[in-house]
Write an enzyme that holds these catalytic residues in place. Structure first.
Site, short mmCIF file in Angstrom:
data_model
loop_
_atom_site.label_atom_id
_atom_site.label_comp_id
_atom_site.label_asym_id
_atom_site.label_seq_id
_atom_site.Cartn_x
_atom_site.Cartn_y
_atom_site.Cartn_z
N ASP A 16 26.61 32.15 29.85
CA ASP A 16 25.75 31.31 30.71
C ASP A 16 25.75 29.86 30.23
OD1 ASP A 16 24.03 30.80 32.79
OD2 ASP A 16 22.24 31.47 31.72
N ASN A 64 24.94 36.23 42.18
CA ASN A 64 25.58 34.91 42.21
C ASN A 64 26.10 34.50 43.59
OD1 ASN A 64 26.82 35.23 38.82
ND2 ASN A 64 25.05 34.08 39.53
#
Ligand code: IPE
Ligand code: IPE
Ligand code: MG
Length: 238
Positions: A16, A64
């Site tokens: 991330d 996502n």
């Protein structure tokens, strides 16, 4: 080589911070994803030296898709490019690659490359790289339960024989041991739907480094620190 009794045989990573890495430089988010993809090779190559036999990386979650069309399309292009570019090196380094996640929503051209990479590396035994693409823990368990229910319906399985081991066998990760260590970069302390079932007793490391800045040295440090942890699995210290 780390003490094998205590080494993290399976490390899973939530990569991330790509977007913030790019934004800090005044660049588009996609540039961060490209920089992030370049980090993967170094981490994969560090694994055998520290006893990590399985590395699982979270590349794209079922959530996502909520991102802009530009970012999603750019990521899909990046995944295709990554596979094309890395295949030869992965073969040379003895890495077996497998994908987890639901392929149904992915473009055919990407799925074809994923299949080819799995096949091209299927005889490799030095280490295992699992890439989670369109993966979500709840989605995975839901799909597993659907297939399990179908087998019960078809008379292939009796409901009375369903247990944790049987259910594990229906998951995308059926070929993997549970993760020993889960690392998340970028300072967020959450798991964002990653390996929910499998991480029941995983150790966690949340580090502030943004993924494109994450180095093999930091990875090795976290894996070594894992060796010092005491895992109790609900029991008492011995
Ligand atoms: C992780 O980086 C990569 C993917 C989720 C595809 P992010 O894109 O989430 O980066 P941040 O969290 O916005 O910085
Ligand atoms: C998790 O990161 C997914 C991947 C790293 C692929 P996200 O950036 O999507 O997670 P949230 O939105 O911060 O929970
Ligand atoms: Mg993020």
């Amino acid at each position: 080589m780390a003490d094998t009794a205590k080494s993290a045989g399976h490390v899973a990573v939530i990569m991330d911070g790509n977007g913030r890495w790019a934004q800090m430089r005044g660049r588009p988010r996609l540039m961060g994803h490209h920089a992030g993809a370049k980090r993967v090779r170094e981490i994969v190559e560090a694994c055998p030296d520290v006893g990590v036999k399985h590395l699982t990386i979270f590349a794209f979650s079922t959530e996502n898709w909520k991102r802009t069309q530009t970012e999603v399309a750019g990521l899909m292009r990046l995944f295709k490019r990554y596979i094309r570019r890395e295949t030869q090196d992965l073969i040379n380094n003895g890495v077996r690659v497998r994908f987890i996640g639901d392929r149904i929503r992915l473009e055919d051209s990407l799925v074809a490359l994923m299949d080819d990479l799995e096949l091209a590396t299927s005889h490799n035994t030095k280490m295992n790289l699992t890439i989670a693409l369109n993966y979500g823990g709840r989605d995975e368990v839901t799909r597993a339960v659907k297939r399990l229910a179908y087998d019960v319906e078809q008379g292939k399985l009796s409901h009375s024989n369903v247990n944790a081991e049987v259910l594990s066998g229906y998951l995308d990760t059926h070929f993997l041991p549970d993760p020993d260590l889960v690392i998340r970069t970028s300072g967020e302390a959450r798991i964002s739907n990653f390996l929910l079932w499998q991480s029941a007793y995983a150790e966690y490391e949340f580090v502030d480094t943004l993924w494109p800045d994450f180095t093999a040295a930091e990875f090795v440090k976290l894996v070594s620190r894992f060796g010092q942890r005491e895992r109790r699995y609900g029991g008492i210290a011995v």
